[in-house]
Design a protein around this motif. Structure first.
Motif, PDB file in Angstrom:
ATOM      1  N   ARG A  57      65.511 -18.596  -8.885  1.00  0.00           N
ATOM      2  CA  ARG A  57      65.647 -17.505  -8.047  1.00  0.00           C
ATOM      3  C   ARG A  57      66.379 -16.069  -8.529  1.00  0.00           C
ATOM      4  NH1 ARG A  57      67.903 -21.796  -4.356  1.00  0.00           N
ATOM      5  NH2 ARG A  57      66.383 -22.420  -3.051  1.00  0.00           N
ATOM      6  N   THR A  58      66.930 -16.611  -9.568  1.00  0.00           N
ATOM      7  CA  THR A  58      67.891 -15.427 -10.176  1.00  0.00           C
ATOM      8  C   THR A  58      67.423 -14.924 -11.678  1.00  0.00           C
ATOM      9  OG1 THR A  58      69.539 -16.942 -11.084  1.00  0.00           O
ATOM     10  CG2 THR A  58      69.934 -16.087  -8.916  1.00  0.00           C
ATOM     11  N   ALA A  59      66.354 -15.745 -12.266  1.00  0.00           N
ATOM     12  CA  ALA A  59      66.033 -15.333 -13.608  1.00  0.00           C
ATOM     13  C   ALA A  59      65.251 -14.165 -13.525  1.00  0.00           C
ATOM     14  CB  ALA A  59      65.182 -16.548 -14.385  1.00  0.00           C
ATOM     15  N   PHE A  60      65.153 -13.431 -14.718  1.00  0.00           N
ATOM     16  CA  PHE A  60      64.565 -12.165 -14.947  1.00  0.00           C
ATOM     17  C   PHE A  60      63.163 -12.359 -15.568  1.00  0.00           C
ATOM     18  CE2 PHE A  60      68.520 -10.680 -13.678  1.00  0.00           C
ATOM     19  CZ  PHE A  60      68.640  -9.273 -13.744  1.00  0.00           C
ATOM     20  N   SER A  61      62.801 -13.332 -16.205  1.00  0.00           N
ATOM     21  CA  SER A  61      61.962 -13.509 -17.103  1.00  0.00           C
ATOM     22  C   SER A  61      61.011 -14.342 -16.228  1.00  0.00           C
ATOM     23  CB  SER A  61      61.952 -14.120 -18.403  1.00  0.00           C
ATOM     24  OG  SER A  61      62.361 -15.559 -18.382  1.00  0.00           O
ATOM     25  N   THR A  62      59.404 -14.099 -16.484  1.00  0.00           N
ATOM     26  CA  THR A  62      58.378 -14.686 -15.559  1.00  0.00           C
ATOM     27  C   THR A  62      58.462 -16.138 -15.852  1.00  0.00           C
ATOM     28  OG1 THR A  62      56.824 -13.899 -17.291  1.00  0.00           O
ATOM     29  CG2 THR A  62      57.115 -12.619 -15.164  1.00  0.00           C
ATOM     30  N   ALA A  63      58.778 -16.331 -17.191  1.00  0.00           N
ATOM     31  CA  ALA A  63      58.816 -17.920 -18.000  1.00  0.00           C
ATOM     32  C   ALA A  63      59.656 -18.820 -16.904  1.00  0.00           C
ATOM     33  CB  ALA A  63      59.227 -17.897 -19.274  1.00  0.00           C
ATOM     34  N   ALA A  64      60.847 -18.202 -16.764  1.00  0.00           N
ATOM     35  CA  ALA A  64      61.727 -19.113 -15.837  1.00  0.00           C
ATOM     36  C   ALA A  64      61.264 -19.019 -14.291  1.00  0.00           C
ATOM     37  CB  ALA A  64      63.104 -18.778 -16.138  1.00  0.00           C
ATOM     38  N   VAL A  87      75.862 -24.989 -21.459  1.00  0.00           N
ATOM     39  CA  VAL A  87      76.706 -26.173 -21.153  1.00  0.00           C
ATOM     40  C   VAL A  87      78.058 -25.970 -20.294  1.00  0.00           C
ATOM     41  CG1 VAL A  87      77.873 -28.412 -21.782  1.00  0.00           C
ATOM     42  CG2 VAL A  87      75.383 -27.855 -22.807  1.00  0.00           C
ATOM     43  N   THR A  88      78.154 -26.395 -19.429  1.00  0.00           N
ATOM     44  CA  THR A  88      79.458 -26.020 -18.709  1.00  0.00           C
ATOM     45  C   THR A  88      80.077 -27.198 -17.914  1.00  0.00           C
ATOM     46  OG1 THR A  88      78.294 -24.122 -17.707  1.00  0.00           O
ATOM     47  CG2 THR A  88      80.387 -24.699 -16.582  1.00  0.00           C
ATOM     48  N   PRO A  89      81.497 -27.655 -18.474  1.00  0.00           N
ATOM     49  CA  PRO A  89      82.193 -28.657 -17.887  1.00  0.00           C
ATOM     50  C   PRO A  89      82.642 -28.102 -16.315  1.00  0.00           C
ATOM     51  CG  PRO A  89      83.647 -27.244 -19.165  1.00  0.00           C
ATOM     52  CD  PRO A  89      82.327 -26.676 -19.377  1.00  0.00           C
ATOM     53  N   THR A  90      82.583 -29.562 -15.573  1.00  0.00           N
ATOM     54  CA  THR A  90      83.027 -29.364 -14.159  1.00  0.00           C
ATOM     55  C   THR A  90      84.393 -30.028 -14.007  1.00  0.00           C
ATOM     56  OG1 THR A  90      80.743 -29.282 -13.347  1.00  0.00           O
ATOM     57  CG2 THR A  90      82.340 -29.897 -11.696  1.00  0.00           C
ATOM     58  N   PHE A  91      85.332 -29.327 -13.442  1.00  0.00           N
ATOM     59  CA  PHE A  91      86.700 -29.980 -13.040  1.00  0.00           C
ATOM     60  C   PHE A  91      86.835 -30.208 -11.993  1.00  0.00           C
ATOM     61  CE2 PHE A  91      86.836 -27.687 -17.077  1.00  0.00           C
ATOM     62  CZ  PHE A  91      87.561 -28.422 -17.964  1.00  0.00           C
ATOM     63  N   ARG A  92      87.689 -31.405 -11.547  1.00  0.00           N
ATOM     64  CA  ARG A  92      88.020 -31.863 -10.362  1.00  0.00           C
ATOM     65  C   ARG A  92      89.709 -32.143 -10.505  1.00  0.00           C
ATOM     66  NH1 ARG A  92      87.087 -33.605  -5.126  1.00  0.00           N
ATOM     67  NH2 ARG A  92      87.978 -35.739  -4.527  1.00  0.00           N
ATOM     68  N   GLY A  93      90.621 -31.746  -9.865  1.00  0.00           N
ATOM     69  CA  GLY A  93      92.005 -32.069  -9.984  1.00  0.00           C
ATOM     70  C   GLY A  93      92.406 -31.662 -11.320  1.00  0.00           C
ATOM     71  N   GLY A  94      92.055 -30.613 -12.051  1.00  0.00           N
ATOM     72  CA  GLY A  94      92.548 -30.270 -13.209  1.00  0.00           C
ATOM     73  C   GLY A  94      92.081 -31.307 -14.654  1.00  0.00           C
ATOM     74  N   ARG A  95      91.025 -32.113 -14.097  1.00  0.00           N
ATOM     75  CA  ARG A  95      90.567 -33.114 -15.190  1.00  0.00           C
ATOM     76  C   ARG A  95      88.779 -33.016 -14.939  1.00  0.00           C
ATOM     77  NH1 ARG A  95      89.089 -38.811 -15.274  1.00  0.00           N
ATOM     78  NH2 ARG A  95      89.380 -38.869 -13.110  1.00  0.00           N
ATOM     79  N   ALA A  96      88.282 -32.981 -16.412  1.00  0.00           N
ATOM     80  CA  ALA A  96      86.874 -32.762 -16.552  1.00  0.00           C
ATOM     81  C   ALA A  96      86.172 -34.140 -15.952  1.00  0.00           C
ATOM     82  CB  ALA A  96      86.639 -32.483 -17.985  1.00  0.00           C
ATOM     83  N   VAL A  97      85.081 -34.031 -15.193  1.00  0.00           N
ATOM     84  CA  VAL A  97      84.424 -35.048 -14.571  1.00  0.00           C
ATOM     85  C   VAL A  97      83.105 -35.215 -14.756  1.00  0.00           C
ATOM     86  CG1 VAL A  97      86.156 -35.421 -12.444  1.00  0.00           C
ATOM     87  CG2 VAL A  97      84.272 -33.809 -12.363  1.00  0.00           C
ATOM     88  N   ALA A  98      82.493 -34.109 -15.252  1.00  0.00           N
ATOM     89  CA  ALA A  98      81.032 -34.103 -15.586  1.00  0.00           C
ATOM     90  C   ALA A  98      80.639 -32.963 -16.317  1.00  0.00           C
ATOM     91  CB  ALA A  98      80.228 -34.081 -14.361  1.00  0.00           C
ATOM     92  N   LEU A  99      79.690 -32.649 -16.918  1.00  0.00           N
ATOM     93  CA  LEU A  99      78.933 -31.523 -17.536  1.00  0.00           C
ATOM     94  C   LEU A  99      77.725 -31.122 -17.016  1.00  0.00           C
ATOM     95  CD1 LEU A  99      80.483 -33.495 -20.244  1.00  0.00           C
ATOM     96  CD2 LEU A  99      80.561 -31.112 -21.132  1.00  0.00           C
ATOM     97  N   PHE A 100      77.357 -30.056 -16.780  1.00  0.00           N
ATOM     98  CA  PHE A 100      76.143 -29.554 -16.503  1.00  0.00           C
ATOM     99  C   PHE A 100      75.448 -28.877 -17.697  1.00  0.00           C
ATOM    100  CE2 PHE A 100      77.473 -30.595 -12.369  1.00  0.00           C
ATOM    101  CZ  PHE A 100      76.661 -31.202 -11.555  1.00  0.00           C
ATOM    102  N   ALA A 101      74.059 -29.022 -17.735  1.00  0.00           N
ATOM    103  CA  ALA A 101      73.322 -28.249 -18.843  1.00  0.00           C
ATOM    104  C   ALA A 101      72.106 -27.730 -18.317  1.00  0.00           C
ATOM    105  CB  ALA A 101      73.234 -29.234 -20.078  1.00  0.00           C
ATOM    106  N   CYS A 102      71.527 -26.555 -18.753  1.00  0.00           N
ATOM    107  CA  CYS A 102      70.396 -26.227 -18.513  1.00  0.00           C
ATOM    108  C   CYS A 102      69.774 -25.263 -19.830  1.00  0.00           C
ATOM    109  CB  CYS A 102      70.416 -25.260 -17.345  1.00  0.00           C
ATOM    110  SG  CYS A 102      71.484 -24.020 -17.447  1.00  0.00           S
ATOM    111  N   THR A 103      68.531 -25.280 -19.687  1.00  0.00           N
ATOM    112  CA  THR A 103      67.970 -24.485 -20.969  1.00  0.00           C
ATOM    113  C   THR A 103      66.702 -23.735 -20.270  1.00  0.00           C
ATOM    114  OG1 THR A 103      68.045 -26.331 -22.380  1.00  0.00           O
ATOM    115  CG2 THR A 103      66.136 -24.761 -22.976  1.00  0.00           C
ATOM    116  N   THR A 104      66.324 -22.544 -20.672  1.00  0.00           N
ATOM    117  CA  THR A 104      65.071 -21.763 -20.464  1.00  0.00           C
ATOM    118  C   THR A 104      64.867 -21.163 -21.821  1.00  0.00           C
ATOM    119  OG1 THR A 104      64.071 -20.359 -18.991  1.00  0.00           O
ATOM    120  CG2 THR A 104      66.263 -19.459 -20.014  1.00  0.00           C
TER     121      THR A 104
END
Length: 573
Positions: free
Chosen positions: A31-38, A110-127
């Motif tokens: 929904r937010t990318a600028f290029s037609t590839a994504a 790659v972005t870490p996700t924190f809950r209660g001040g502690r990292a609980v997961a990471l999200f990653a994406c590529t284009t």
């Protein structure tokens, strides 16, 4: 205090909820990318990882080369930036081909996700971005340094503050700074959305971390793979394929060994590295190989760290499927996308009547550009542009079904509608149609390629970054199926263009792209004559091809001439 074990119902509910989190994550760059590839082709990937860097699940959107190499890339980020050193608002980025997804044009965030001040997961994406500077989208580079801006593993954001120095460097080095920087922000937003939805899920279900759920997901997937592999015949099988290559044909050779609970693929015997940018880093070789195996062995098992651990890959260092730094690797899909077909050559021997014939495999994406120095000295009236529009030839016939026409495999990216490209670029797609007769004859016919004809709306030349395969060596059929028709690149004026490298279409002329067809499966004379007559009626092949390739004669009204067909088939027998 020990954590209570999740029940069966809870695991299934949380798994389904996690998949919905990932789909919302993946739809953010669409929904937010600028290029037609994504935005149009969906050439993105998205996934969630546990704190050890294991991929727990992926979004449906994405290509296997992206997803499976991204699945291994998070471990590289954590080795460079241990989780304990990261803070809320930190975002990491790279396009390192050997630690990301195989070439500089792919940005991994790659972005870490924190809950209660502690990292609980990471999200990653590529284009895949439209430009990264350097020589451009061509296999003519000789080293990775020619191919554009290299971004080592580093911070894109620190505690919510974007790395403006990095963004300034990107803007100064690419031909389409708005599109590229816009896509970087879209990737950051992609992970932010995934993290926010995950925290909402954890709050709703009272989860303090993902450790228990992650262990169940990875463990169950690994066991499911082991069970699927356990049902297969045991042993080793070898296959090879010759493809066009750049300066010389390339030999791709593999030996696939099925063990008790794992499968190993070794690429000994494959050609050495090329001096041009068709080399493939091992991470991308592993990704494409694993996808090919999974599609046949366990297509219904979720793809994650547990599934991928059941498939191991080795390749001789210095081979074209294990290219070392600083080899040029921009066109690594030329090699990587062929590897599932090589793997299928092995699996066909172990599991007859299971895998398809060879398909085009290599994407016939049109990388089109114009600008000073690329297409001439230029004039003030010429519009500079740089765009990638995604298209494909035909897929191979399956044992019980015809091949899919104009369908990418193993990539899975979507076609970019010509209207979208025409709206933002100064050219016209005068023709886009299926290519008659291009599908390989067989009991099941190979998928058709397509024909496209493109011209400038301005009185100006434009160029194409060609990186096409299946021009000299067409797709092969299986079990008596015949090859598909090879591809061709040329001009409306009649000139034939090279299948690889940047070339200029003179002003007033048009580019004509004829994409390959997939191979056929089984004896063409065993094809149902009614299906042959239907193909002629639909324009998929001509009546003379029906007669010569299938032994089917048609009456004047298009129906099957039963007596003549019987005579033709009996004479051939």
């Amino acid at each position: 205090m020990s954590r209570p074990r999740l029940g069966e119902i809870a695991i299934q509910v949380l798994w389904n909820r996690l998949l919905s989190v990932l789909e919302e994550q993946a739809q953010t760059p669409v929904r937010t990318a600028f290029s037609t590839a994504a935005r149009e082709a969906g050439d993105i990937s998205a996934g969630v990882f546990d704190t050890e860097g294991r991929m727990l699940a992926q979004a449906v959107t994405g290509t296997p080369g992206h997803v499976n190499s991204m699945a291994r890339s998070v471990a590289h980020f954590l080795a460079e930036f241990p989780l304990a050193t990261l803070r809320p608002g930190d975002v990491l980025i790279t396009n390192d081909p050997w630690k990301g997804t195989g070439h500089l044009f792919d940005l991994t965030v790659v972005t870490p996700t924190f809950r209660g001040g502690r990292a609980v997961a990471l999200f990653a994406c590529t284009t895949h971005v439209v430009d990264i500077g350097g020589i451009g989208q061509t296999p003519e580079g000789r080293q990775v340094f020619h191919e554009g801006l290299s971004i080592p593993l580093m911070h894109l954001s620190r505690e919510g503050r974007m790395n403006e120095d990095l963004l300034r460097i990107v803007r100064a080095n690419v031909r389409e700074p708005v599109q590229v920087v816009g896509d970087i922000y879209a990737l950051a937003a992609c992970n932010d959305r995934g993290g926010a939805r995950l925290l909402a899920m954890m709050e709703e279900y009272g989860l303090e971390d993902l450790d228990g759920l992650g262990t169940e997901i990875v463990g169950r997937s690994r066991r499911a793979m082991a069970e699927a592999i356990g049902r297969l015949p045991k042993g080793g099988w070898s296959a090879s394929m010759t493809i066009d290559g750049m300066e010389a044909p390339v030999e791709l050779a593999a030996t696939l060994t099925i063990g008790e609970d794992s499968i190993h693929v070794d690429y000994a015997g494959t050609s050495g590295v090329s001096p041009y940018a068709i080399d493939c880093p091992l991470c991308y070789t592993e990704a494409c190989t694993a996808f090919g195996v999974e599609c046949v062995v366990a297509p219904f098992v979720p793809n994650n760290g547990g599934t991928l651990d059941a498939i191991t890959v080795t390749a001789p260092p210095g081979s074209i499927v294990n290219a070392p730094h600083p080899a040029a690797v921009f066109s690594r899909p030329i090699i990587g996308h062929m590897l599932p077909d090589v793997v299928y050559g092995c699996l066909h021997q172990a599991l007859p009547e299971t895998v398809p014939a060879e398909g085009t495999s290599n994407l016939w994406n049109l990388g089109l550009a114009a600008g000073h120095g690329l297409t001439g000295a230029g004039g003030a009236a010429w519009t500079p542009f740089n765009v990638t529009t995604f298209h494909s030839g035909g897929a191979g016939a399956r044992p019980r079904q015809d091949g899919l026409s104009a369908t990418p495999f193993p990539s899975g990216v979507r076609n970019v509608p010509v209207e979208v490209t025409e709206a933002i670029m100064p050219f016209v797609v005068w023709r886009k149609s299926l290519r008659p007769g291009s599908g390989g004859p067989g009991r099941q016919r190979g998928g058709l390629g397509q024909i496209m004809e493109i011209g400038s709306r301005e009185d100006a030349p434009f160029g194409i970054f060609a990186r096409f395969e299946r021009v000299r060596f067409p797709t092969r059929g299986r079990e008596g199926g015949l090859p598909g028709k090879p591809g061709r690149l040329g001009l409306r004026s009649g000139a034939v263009l090279r299948s690889k490298g940047f070339q200029v279409v003179p002003k007033g002329d048009r580019l004509v792209v004829e994409m390959p067809g997939g191979g056929g499966f089984g004896d063409p004379f065993a094809r149902d004559p009614a299906l042959v007559a239907r193909d002629v009626r639909y324009g998929y092949l001509g009546s003379e091809e029906a007669r010569s390739d299938y032994g089917v004669a048609l009456a004047a009204d298009g129906s099957v001439d039963q007596a003549e067909t019987a005579r033709l088939r009996a004479r051939r027998g």
